[in-house]
Structures are given as structure tokens and as C-alpha cells.
Design a protein around this motif. Sequence first.
Motif, PDB file in Angstrom:
ATOM      1  N   LEU A   1       0.838  -1.198   0.000  1.00 49.58           N
ATOM      2  CA  LEU A   1       0.000   0.000   0.000  1.00 49.58           C
ATOM      3  C   LEU A   1       0.875   1.252   0.000  1.00 49.58           C
ATOM      4  O   LEU A   1       0.604   2.219  -0.708  1.00 49.58           O
ATOM      5  N   ARG A   2       1.919   1.222   0.794  1.00 45.49           N
ATOM      6  CA  ARG A   2       2.851   2.360   0.828  1.00 45.49           C
ATOM      7  C   ARG A   2       3.387   2.659  -0.566  1.00 45.49           C
ATOM      8  O   ARG A   2       3.397   3.795  -1.030  1.00 45.49           O
ATOM      9  N   SER A   3       3.840   1.607  -1.249  1.00 41.05           N
ATOM     10  CA  SER A   3       4.370   1.763  -2.600  1.00 41.05           C
ATOM     11  C   SER A   3       3.326   2.382  -3.530  1.00 41.05           C
ATOM     12  O   SER A   3       3.610   3.273  -4.325  1.00 41.05           O
ATOM     13  N   GLN A   4       2.087   1.919  -3.393  1.00 39.30           N
ATOM     14  CA  GLN A   4       1.037   2.420  -4.288  1.00 39.30           C
ATOM     15  C   GLN A   4       0.637   3.852  -3.984  1.00 39.30           C
ATOM     16  O   GLN A   4       0.378   4.642  -4.891  1.00 39.30           O
ATOM     17  N   ILE A   5       0.595   4.195  -2.700  1.00 44.66           N
ATOM     18  CA  ILE A   5       0.237   5.574  -2.344  1.00 44.66           C
ATOM     19  C   ILE A   5       1.312   6.533  -2.854  1.00 44.66           C
ATOM     20  O   ILE A   5       1.006   7.574  -3.439  1.00 44.66           O
ATOM     21  N   VAL A   6       2.572   6.162  -2.674  1.00 44.55           N
ATOM     22  CA  VAL A   6       3.658   7.032  -3.141  1.00 44.55           C
ATOM     23  C   VAL A   6       3.608   7.157  -4.663  1.00 44.55           C
ATOM     24  O   VAL A   6       3.812   8.230  -5.227  1.00 44.55           O
TER      25      VAL A   6
END
Lengths: 552, 552
Positions: A161-166
Motif C-alpha cells: 500500500l505504501r508503494s502504491q500511495i507514493v
Amino acid sequence: WGSPARSRPRQQGLYFNSFVTRTNTCGELRSAHVGQEVTLYGWIQYQRQGLFLVLRDFQGLTQIIIPQDEAHAHVKKLLSNAPVESVVRVTGIVSPRPPGQENPKMPTGDIEVKAETAEVLNFCKKLPFEIKDFIKKSEALRMQYRYLDLRSSQLQYNLRLRSQIVMRMREYLCNLHGFVDVETPTLFKRTPGGAKEFLVPSREVGKFYSLPQSPQQFKQLLMVGGLDRYFQVARCYRDEGSRPDRQPEFTQIDIEMSFVDQAGIQRLIEGLLQYSWPEERGSITTPFPSMTYEEALADYGTDKPDTRFGMKIVDIGDFLRGLDIQFVQKALSYPHGSVKAICIPQGVVSDALHTCSALGSLRLESADLLEAAGLVLRDPSAFHFLWVVDFPLFLPKEENPAELESAHHPFTAPHPSDTSLLYSDPTKVRSQHYDLVLNGNEIGGGSIRIHNAEQQRFVLEKVLKEDSEVLSHLLEALEFGAPPHGGIALGLDRLISLIVDAPSIRDVIAFPKSFRGRDLMGNAPDYVTPEELEPYHIQVSWPLEEKEAKKN
Amino acid sequence: WGSPARSRPRQQGLYFNSFVTRTNTCGELRSAHVGQEVTLYGWIQYQRQGLFLVLRDFQGLTQIIIPQDEAHAHVKKLLSNAPVESVVRVTGIVSPRPPGQENPKMPTGDIEVKAETAEVLNFCKKLPFEIKDFIKKSEALRMQYRYLDLRSSQLQYNLRLRSQIVMRMREYLCNLHGFVDVETPTLFKRTPGGAKEFLVPSREVGKFYSLPQSPQQFKQLLMVGGLDRYFQVARCYRDEGSRPDRQPEFTQIDIEMSFVDQAGIQRLIEGLLQYSWPEERGSITTPFPSMTYEEALADYGTDKPDTRFGMKIVDIGDFLRGLDIQFVQKALSYPHGSVKAICIPQGVVSDALHTCSALGSLRLESADLLEAAGLVLRDPSAFHFLWVVDFPLFLPKEENPAELESAHHPFTAPHPSDTSLLYSDPTKVRSQHYDLVLNGNEIGGGSIRIHNAEQQRFVLEKVLKEDSEVLSHLLEALEFGAPPHGGIALGLDRLISLIVDAPSIRDVIAFPKSFRGRDLMGNAPDYVTPEELEPYHIQVSWPLEEKEAKKN
């Protein structure tokens, strides 16, 4: 390791099987695939009596039926003997599960794969703990075996999720609004008062780089350089020794713009968060509410109010003035004397003479107590953003209140209405600094910067009494046509931990340090030999007793 | 500063004017805007006799007509007196240029803006050099005033293109192929033989972090953790002292995949480069040609051949064997003795007895000479990618050829056909390492890794004779179900410099260090006080003479 159902945020339409020989991931197969020959790669999550096993990868679980006939004796032997968490390749035919044996809780619960061939790619030796209990084990053990903890559905979910939000943030900044992703150096030099900066010895005797706490100077210099709109997902460093839930290296979404005002930066950030907000966390509405620093302190006793619940601080001085309570009357008799209180649901009222900041803590502690007693005050699925503005530009130094220090940093511009006060009464100057608060946590902060060299020099030399020599390059840059500019930085680790409701920022960082700044998996920091120090012209100052012990 | 026409790579459809009060950038206005009132912000590039000026921002140039009537006397005064490179806001009406005064070389050359109001936002003091000559000034001056150099169209173009190429790479990896962007720590510990790693003193006496040369260990551990597909635009560090065109910190596109083979990684990278390749540089065709290490050495005398031109090394031993030339006969009489040559266009033949590597250098030098003489051998707009494969796994140590060292790093897997040789004759083992070469420059390298703990231990302890204790966490991780995996890293700075045809990687980095590792703008590294070293338990080992000088 739990069900990896949560580990699949927004992933439709991706080619997870490109460049490899698997045909599908373990989370992908459905009734529509029945009859197909598939090749899966994954870890053995569970195996039962040589009859079937559950294969896991990052995307989910698939039930594999182990063949029992003589022709497949080899496959049976392989799959029955491989320990849990071994890595295997399985090729087989997708079949419907026998009627009544479907598992509606499992995305692949309608099918199973009848293994035809299999290969054990790597065996797993006996784990140092029961997997099911791992999550309850001490954090130190989880950190030591971080690569095993990373297999948990929760960490997979958090990191993905972190990767996608960034990525969504990058799309918004880069592809929609013309921001330029510029990498700035991390080997720089000490900033004035940079007591929390790590040092890096250089090969020049006595000279050190330092790892900056933020790209502040560089992003301002990029504006002087005409870059116009800069952003960076910036690695920052801060040596705070041991502080809970802080990391010596952390990440911020670092932004700077030319020709912008405070409102411009606020609308940008609101748009950025709205655009990158994960669907499964609902939607957020903009603009975010705004509150002055003074209001925040008066109503909530803190500059980062949790506005998910009420219990504001109220002034009950007028109400109490008529009553004959001696300590109250005494408090009210002081200049600015007041009596304030918070109103707690279910009839409890706690009045108080302390400072507002103490009442602010009391408010949060009361909320904790009430929630422990079963009352839900703070909806865990609610996200309350808040801008806090109009901070003071300077604060009295704690160690010497007659001197002033920057409330944030010396590059912050004064509030336009207060500019003239800068020269007459700097303590009264409000700044163009703004903080972004989410559910009572500061997740970002920024300001409009000083772009006038004279004003910057005045602040540094006359107000802060600092040696401006060390910032001469920045002061000089302001003299060569620096545009008006401002920016902000969002604390990415904290933001993501709030979005995924993680108790610690360590849960959204792949390889975090322990609270003493140690890497418990790789054992860093570590001793080095005197020979390794030689090129850097430094030596260790061993405490006397250790030195003596070495001699003897 | 030149024309900013080049500073606008692929930027259509972006909202450059969101969140600010300008209506347009300086590169945007066309005949279609005639009659509109616009507000522009920018730098004064040129001003002539109070009649007109040219306003510049990151996107282009616009001609501003200074009003001459009495009612606008204030505007005239402001704009006529502001020095070049001052920052101004201008509001005015877009007008067609008078017939015959259009400038077809300028994207905004059909229009001009008649200033109605204006504001000088910041004055520029006298520049320390003539702008036009700046680009020809010494590199030291350009580095000292980097923020001014950044205003040049060339650097604006380089940095913007770099940002866009990286963004496209992210789209390809993250949005198309399911890679996860994971940030790995930069404060870690020394790797065996990590002589080029910067050290960072910690607050624990005698213990140091080090800044890793790549996220190698972490990316392998992520595969053990089941991340499946990882990438990172990773900041890496290497302390090489003074080496031309190297930077102490640099950036690599770092990639790792599970369940992949060499061909899989190669197809991934070909797709990545094709997808992110800037339109204005033509297109590239895939798959890239491939060559073994042995072929590369034999035909080009180097493991990074520039295949844009011929002049291959040819073996002329058989041809010469019949001739009575004594030194040739002597060379041929040795075991493996040979005579090789390169054929240079225009009839010159240079034969040679040295090694192939010397002939390889001679080939490149000859090409330089021929091009200096006017012959075009290497088309500057051509991009020749090449895979070099089948490297040896080990090489004899330079200082002691009886011992072996890894040709690349100790985690590289042996070639599948050579696995058994690992235990009998390690010098003969080829590796699963691959290099990506572009126009004779190594721009990337990677390998399939060892995923078997036994094999990894054998390589470390038996072949390389290294203490495997320092890598115990990695060895242990391989025992807990590590999947087969492999990866690659692309050198981003070098790749971008080749794409934009820059002479140095310093031209594609916003704030590069000088070749001695110094920041000439901010003056880093710098001296720190002994008090600042105290928390880190280190002291400077001053050379004796300086120590004595201080005492006296």
C-alpha cells in the motif's frame, strides 16, 4: 501468517506473471480457470497427511491436491516431505472442489489444483518459533528475523500500500502538475544548530560531511535555480539517540514551489492526499479545516489537536468568579489568570488550574480511559485532517528565555501583516508556517520562505544572533534573483502508519531500526578495525577503563 | 542561458499554473491567446533601452513591451531599472507582433505582451561574471554558483528529462508489472571487503554504521520475505577518493525478482528501457544483442564493447605463420601464442603482439583519431545496447594470483552447466552475471543469485576463504525457504548522461560534488568542533606537525 487477503490493495490488471514461467499467482485462480494446466510457485503454508497442501505467495493461497496414485509417487514423496515454509513449484490442473467443500472465505475457495509435477526449490529448516505465535513474539525476535515477518499478510499489505500511495502521489505531482523529481545530496555539511545530524568522516583530515535532516537548503536553492516546482521522496536523517517510535533514517514527501502563497500549498496538499488516498479507506473531503495556533492551544491545549472528538477546553472563569472557592479566586486574581475545564461525556466534569497544555494531555488521557471503559470516542476509520496556522515566528529559548530561537527554522517568512513587527517586537511576529495534523498527529509542516536577503540576514544576525557565515551561500543566492517560494514536507512513515492503522512506524518500514537505532537482523552498527578508520583520520575515544583493560 | 526550447521535454497537458496566480508560463503564449490579459512570473533575460524586455521561466521566453505613456510611468521605471536576472511579475495584454517582427525561431515569437502592471519581486545584484560566458567559465565557478547554472536551458532540460524518464520507469515497474517500491536502509554495517564504504559513527562507543554501496543484501532478503518483485530508485554511496567522473553518492535503478532466470531479467530491462525511452531520442529495438565475455574480449579487447563501429580484433596468426618475421614467429611459438590486429578504415593496418585489452584501447584511440580527422565512426544519435554474459565467476586476486576473488560479488550464482565445476575447478566456472553495455559504457549489471545456503557457504568459506560470520544473517535467511531469485541495477546517472549526450554525469545531477568529493557551493565537507565529535566517541588523528603547531 494469516490470510493474505489484505495483502492485495488495488492490484487488478497488473502483469504479475510477466518474465517468469508461472502461469498464475496463488491468489488468482477461480472457477473460470477449471480445466487449465497451471504452474504456481510459492511457500508451503500448511500440509496435511500427504493429502493436500496450501500454497502461499504474496497474492493469496491455493489448495493443492497431492496425487495418491503410483505414477505420481515421486510427487507425493516430494510434497509430503517438504517442511512448512519450503518453496515449491507445482504444475497441475485446476479442478472444482467437491460439492460442499468450497470455502467461501477464501478467494480461491471454489477450486483446487491437482498436482501433476512438482519441484522443491528450497527447503526450510526448522523455524525458531511457531509461525502462528510469531506475531505475538517479542518485537526483538521479529526484528531479528525480519525476512520471515515480511511474509505476514499485514506487512505485505503495509509495504504494498505504501508503494502504491507514493506512486499515486508521484502521478499527481509529476504527471498532472508539472513537478520535477530532483534528487538532492545527503552528504552535506552541518547546519547551524544541527546537533542531531549524523557525521560522516571524509578523507580530508578533520573534515566531516553530515547527513541532513531535510533537503531544506537544496530545495530553496532549486527555486533560486528556476526549477519552479520540485518534489522528492527524500531520505532524511536524525540522530536522536533513543526515542520511542523514531527512526534514525526516515522519509518525507518534500515539496517546494515558486510564486506560491500559503493557500496555494494547502490546496496542493489537499489535492495530493485526495488523489492518492487508498479507496479501501473511504474518501476524504477538502478543503481541510484550519485553526490558528492560538485557537488550537486554547481549545485543545496542543498545537496538534485530535478533532475526532469534542471535550474542548472551556473557560469557566466567569462562572466561578461568583463562588467562594479560595484557590479559584486566587488563580483568577493573577493577570491573565483563568480557570479552564474540559467536559467529559457521561456527566464527569474535571475542572483545572494548570496550563492549557496539561489540560490537553488530560483530554487525551481521559479519552483513553473512556475508550478503555467501552465508549468509542475516536472512530478508528475516521480521518480528521486539520491545518494549524499562524504559529509564532520565534520562541524564547528554553535554557535562556531572554534569547529567541526560531519556532521552526530560520528560513520561515513572517506573516505579511506582521512584517514591520519583525524589526520592533519580534516576539509578536506570527509566521507563515503551517502544520498539517491528522487525528492528533503532526504529519506535515511547511512555510513560505524568506526570499529577501536583507530580511534573512536580519533574522539570522540580529534576532537569532547566529553566525551567518555558515549560510553565506544561501544568503548570496537570495541576492541573485531568488523568486518568492514556499513548500512543505509530509512525514511519509507516520502518514502511512495512520492510514493502515499500525501501532508503530516500524510496521510500515521494511527494515526498521530498534528504538536504540540498532539493526537487530544484520547487527548494525558494529565495530571496525583501527585500519579501517585510518583513511578517515579518526580514532575511537575509548573510555579510560576499556583502554586500560586493553593494555593489560 | 540560451534558448529554453530544449528545456521542455514531453510536457503537454500539465497544469503548470495550478495553485499559483500566474495565468501562463513564459513558453506558452501563441497567436490564439491574443487579446487575453495574462499574468507572467519570470526572470529578466534581457532588457533594451526601456522599450522591451525578454522574460524567462523554466518553460520559455516571452517578449514584454514596456509601456511608454505617462499613465504607466511607474511600470516603465520599474522594468527599466531592474537588473538582468531580477524576478518580476508582469500583467498585460497579449498582442500580435507588428508584421515583419515575428520571430519564427521562438515558440512565442508571434506575440508579445504589453505590460499593464508589474512588480519587481526580487532584485538581482551584479553577477560575478557575464551570463553569456558563464557556460565557458571554469567548472569550479559553475559549481560554486550552481543555482545560477541550474537556470541554463541545458541543465533544466537534463533534470526535467531525468525526472520524466524515472517516472516512466516507475509506471512500467509499478503500474504494469506489479513491482513494489521498497525503501531500504542506508545506515547499515560494513560488508566484507567493503573498503569503499563511508563510515557513520554511532553513539555506541567504537561502533559505526556504514553507507552501503548498493541495497544488495536487503533486496535479497526482501525476496526471502516473499515480496516477489522489488524495485527502488536507490541512493548508493562509494568512497573512492578522487576519481574523475565518479560521485560519492549516486543513484541506481535497483531491481530484484523471485522465480526468474537470466532471460527473464533481460526481457524486463529491455521492456523497461523501451517504455521509458524519450521520444525525442528516437526508438530502440529489442531484444538487445548478446555476446559472451570471451567473445567480447576476443573481438573488442574489452568487456564493454562499443558496437557502434567495426574495427574488430582479428587473429592474423595463420596468415603470418608463413612469413619470416622473427618477433612474430617468436610470439607464435608460445603456448596460446597469437598475433592479432585491427583493421582501420582507409587502409591503415596496425598489427600487434600485446594482450587483447591493449588492442581494445588502441581500437578506441584509433576511433578518436579518425573522428578528429573528420571521419564519423560513432553516430552520436545511435544507441547500441549490448548484453555481455557468461563472465567468469571468480578471478585470481591481483595481489596474490593463487587466491580467488569474486568477479562481481559473492552472491552470484554459477552457470547451471558449470555447477559441478564449482567443487572441482572453480577457476573454470562461468557465472550467471550479465552486464548491460550502451555505446561502450557499462550502464547496468546483475545476476541470478545463489539461493542455496550450502552453496553460498561453500563459496564464501572454501573458495573465497572469507569469514562468513559477518554474513550469518543472510546465510541463515537462505535456510528458511529462500526462493530462487535474481536482479539487476542500472546506473541512472550514467544512463541519463548518455541519453542527453552530456560529457559528465555531473551534468545530470542537480548538486554534484567536485572530483575530490567536495561541494563547492556549500563548502562540504567541513571542520567540526571537538564537542560535536564527543557524542560519537571519536577524535581526529591530526598529523603530527599540525598537532605540534596547535600546541605552540
